[in-house]
Design a protein around this motif. Structure first.
Motif, PDB file in Angstrom:
ATOM      1  N   GLY A 138       0.829  -1.188   0.000  1.00  0.00           N
ATOM      2  CA  GLY A 138       0.000   0.000   0.000  1.00  0.00           C
ATOM      3  C   GLY A 138       0.862   1.236   0.000  1.00  0.00           C
ATOM      4  N   THR A 139       0.235   2.346   0.186  1.00  0.00           N
ATOM      5  CA  THR A 139       0.975   3.589   0.226  1.00  0.00           C
ATOM      6  C   THR A 139       0.647   4.319   1.507  1.00  0.00           C
ATOM      7  OG1 THR A 139      -0.793   4.727  -0.942  1.00  0.00           O
ATOM      8  CG2 THR A 139       0.975   3.820  -2.280  1.00  0.00           C
ATOM      9  N   TRP A 140       1.559   5.166   1.922  1.00  0.00           N
ATOM     10  CA  TRP A 140       1.343   5.968   3.113  1.00  0.00           C
ATOM     11  C   TRP A 140       0.978   7.368   2.704  1.00  0.00           C
ATOM     12  CZ3 TRP A 140       6.071   4.785   6.751  1.00  0.00           C
ATOM     13  CH2 TRP A 140       5.971   3.472   7.198  1.00  0.00           C
ATOM     14  N   GLU A 141       0.146   7.983   3.507  1.00  0.00           N
ATOM     15  CA  GLU A 141      -0.145   9.402   3.317  1.00  0.00           C
ATOM     16  C   GLU A 141       1.027  10.187   3.890  1.00  0.00           C
ATOM     17  OE1 GLU A 141      -3.892  10.280   5.102  1.00  0.00           O
ATOM     18  OE2 GLU A 141      -4.942   8.777   3.915  1.00  0.00           O
ATOM     19  N   SER A 142       1.131  11.461   3.534  1.00  0.00           N
ATOM     20  CA  SER A 142       2.266  12.270   3.979  1.00  0.00           C
ATOM     21  C   SER A 142       2.333  12.363   5.508  1.00  0.00           C
ATOM     22  CB  SER A 142       2.217  13.661   3.358  1.00  0.00           C
ATOM     23  OG  SER A 142       1.016  14.303   3.703  1.00  0.00           O
ATOM     24  N   THR A 143       1.187  12.387   6.178  1.00  0.00           N
ATOM     25  CA  THR A 143       1.193  12.463   7.643  1.00  0.00           C
ATOM     26  C   THR A 143       1.742  11.176   8.256  1.00  0.00           C
ATOM     27  OG1 THR A 143      -1.119  11.734   7.684  1.00  0.00           O
ATOM     28  CG2 THR A 143      -0.710  14.113   7.792  1.00  0.00           C
ATOM     29  N   GLU A 144       1.426  10.030   7.635  1.00  0.00           N
ATOM     30  CA  GLU A 144       1.947   8.757   8.127  1.00  0.00           C
ATOM     31  C   GLU A 144       3.456   8.673   7.918  1.00  0.00           C
ATOM     32  OE1 GLU A 144      -1.749   5.730   7.380  1.00  0.00           O
ATOM     33  OE2 GLU A 144      -0.690   6.501   5.617  1.00  0.00           O
ATOM     34  N   THR A 145       3.913   9.143   6.766  1.00  0.00           N
ATOM     35  CA  THR A 145       5.341   9.144   6.481  1.00  0.00           C
ATOM     36  C   THR A 145       6.080  10.030   7.473  1.00  0.00           C
ATOM     37  OG1 THR A 145       4.923   8.774   4.142  1.00  0.00           O
ATOM     38  CG2 THR A 145       7.089   9.629   4.711  1.00  0.00           C
ATOM     39  N   ALA A 146       5.548  11.211   7.754  1.00  0.00           N
ATOM     40  CA  ALA A 146       6.180  12.133   8.703  1.00  0.00           C
ATOM     41  C   ALA A 146       6.232  11.516  10.100  1.00  0.00           C
ATOM     42  CB  ALA A 146       5.429  13.461   8.721  1.00  0.00           C
ATOM     43  N   ALA A 147       5.166  10.867  10.524  1.00  0.00           N
ATOM     44  CA  ALA A 147       5.140  10.234  11.846  1.00  0.00           C
ATOM     45  C   ALA A 147       6.160   9.107  11.930  1.00  0.00           C
ATOM     46  CB  ALA A 147       3.734   9.708  12.152  1.00  0.00           C
ATOM     47  N   PHE A 148       6.281   8.325  10.862  1.00  0.00           N
ATOM     48  CA  PHE A 148       7.242   7.230  10.842  1.00  0.00           C
ATOM     49  C   PHE A 148       8.665   7.762  10.919  1.00  0.00           C
ATOM     50  CE2 PHE A 148       9.909   4.135   8.550  1.00  0.00           C
ATOM     51  CZ  PHE A 148       9.704   3.026   9.362  1.00  0.00           C
ATOM     52  N   ARG A 149       8.953   8.812  10.141  1.00  0.00           N
ATOM     53  CA  ARG A 149      10.298   9.408  10.173  1.00  0.00           C
ATOM     54  C   ARG A 149      10.614   9.974  11.556  1.00  0.00           C
ATOM     55  NH1 ARG A 149      12.558  10.572   4.714  1.00  0.00           N
ATOM     56  NH2 ARG A 149      11.007   9.785   3.292  1.00  0.00           N
ATOM     57  N   ALA A 150       9.638  10.617  12.184  1.00  0.00           N
ATOM     58  CA  ALA A 150       9.851  11.160  13.530  1.00  0.00           C
ATOM     59  C   ALA A 150      10.149  10.036  14.519  1.00  0.00           C
ATOM     60  CB  ALA A 150       8.637  11.967  13.975  1.00  0.00           C
ATOM     61  N   ALA A 151       9.439   8.925  14.396  1.00  0.00           N
ATOM     62  CA  ALA A 151       9.682   7.783  15.280  1.00  0.00           C
ATOM     63  C   ALA A 151      11.074   7.221  15.058  1.00  0.00           C
ATOM     64  CB  ALA A 151       8.623   6.710  15.052  1.00  0.00           C
ATOM     65  N   LEU A 152      11.497   7.116  13.802  1.00  0.00           N
ATOM     66  CA  LEU A 152      12.842   6.618  13.520  1.00  0.00           C
ATOM     67  C   LEU A 152      13.904   7.537  14.112  1.00  0.00           C
ATOM     68  CD1 LEU A 152      12.742   5.325   9.834  1.00  0.00           C
ATOM     69  CD2 LEU A 152      12.879   4.004  11.936  1.00  0.00           C
ATOM     70  N   GLU A 153      13.715   8.832  13.977  1.00  0.00           N
ATOM     71  CA  GLU A 153      14.674   9.789  14.535  1.00  0.00           C
ATOM     72  C   GLU A 153      14.756   9.642  16.050  1.00  0.00           C
ATOM     73  OE1 GLU A 153      13.619  13.672  13.117  1.00  0.00           O
ATOM     74  OE2 GLU A 153      13.986  13.100  11.025  1.00  0.00           O
ATOM     75  N   ALA A 154      13.624   9.389  16.694  1.00  0.00           N
ATOM     76  CA  ALA A 154      13.626   9.201  18.147  1.00  0.00           C
ATOM     77  C   ALA A 154      14.416   7.956  18.528  1.00  0.00           C
ATOM     78  CB  ALA A 154      12.194   9.110  18.667  1.00  0.00           C
ATOM     79  N   PHE A 155      14.313   6.910  17.730  1.00  0.00           N
ATOM     80  CA  PHE A 155      15.049   5.676  18.011  1.00  0.00           C
ATOM     81  C   PHE A 155      16.546   5.813  17.745  1.00  0.00           C
ATOM     82  CE2 PHE A 155      10.882   3.456  17.510  1.00  0.00           C
ATOM     83  CZ  PHE A 155      10.860   2.880  18.767  1.00  0.00           C
ATOM     84  N   ALA A 168      19.293   9.178  25.299  1.00  0.00           N
ATOM     85  CA  ALA A 168      19.796  10.198  26.230  1.00  0.00           C
ATOM     86  C   ALA A 168      20.382  11.377  25.467  1.00  0.00           C
ATOM     87  CB  ALA A 168      20.822   9.595  27.188  1.00  0.00           C
ATOM     88  N   GLY A 169      19.750  11.735  24.344  1.00  0.00           N
ATOM     89  CA  GLY A 169      20.195  12.892  23.572  1.00  0.00           C
ATOM     90  C   GLY A 169      21.443  12.672  22.753  1.00  0.00           C
ATOM     91  N   ARG A 170      21.986  11.468  22.776  1.00  0.00           N
ATOM     92  CA  ARG A 170      23.205  11.180  22.006  1.00  0.00           C
ATOM     93  C   ARG A 170      22.883  10.187  20.900  1.00  0.00           C
ATOM     94  NH1 ARG A 170      26.200   9.047  26.784  1.00  0.00           N
ATOM     95  NH2 ARG A 170      27.219   7.801  25.199  1.00  0.00           N
TER      96      ARG A 170
END
Length: 96
Positions: free
Chosen positions: A59-76, A80-82
């Motif tokens: 399937g495809t993701w909407e832009s909001t889903e893609t943004a949420a996924f990228r934000a989650a990846l960045e958090a992972f 501890a900020g490093r």
């Protein structure tokens, strides 16, 4: 189920099949089966097809889903900020 090879599909037909697939978020195969069923006179109910293959998982993701996924990846990528991973080769080449 038998497989059938169709040759010499003109550009207009190919474009329309791709358009149907995009509109319904179907694979090309699903769009072709839908068009064939409709073309031979099977009604809308008969033209609906249950998915029993990997196509139902794609399937495809909407832009909001893609943004949420990228934000989650960045958090992972940080604990501890490093950063979790540091590319030593990139650090050696970075201007100081």
């Amino acid at each position: 189920m038998p497989d059938i090879l169709v040759r010499h599909i003109d550009e207009a037909l190919a474009d329309r099949i791709k358009e149907i697939a995009r509109e319904h978020q179907w694979s090309l195969n699903e769009a072709i089966l839908y068009a064939l069923r409709r073309g031979v006179g099977l009604g809308p109910e008969e033209a609906r097809r249950e998915l029993h293959d990997i196509a139902m998982l794609s399937g495809t993701w909407e832009s909001t889903e893609t943004a949420a996924f990228r934000a989650a990846l960045e958090a992972f990528e940080r604990v501890a900020g490093r950063p979790l991973f540091v590319d030593d080769a990139a650090e050696d080449q970075a201007p100081k």
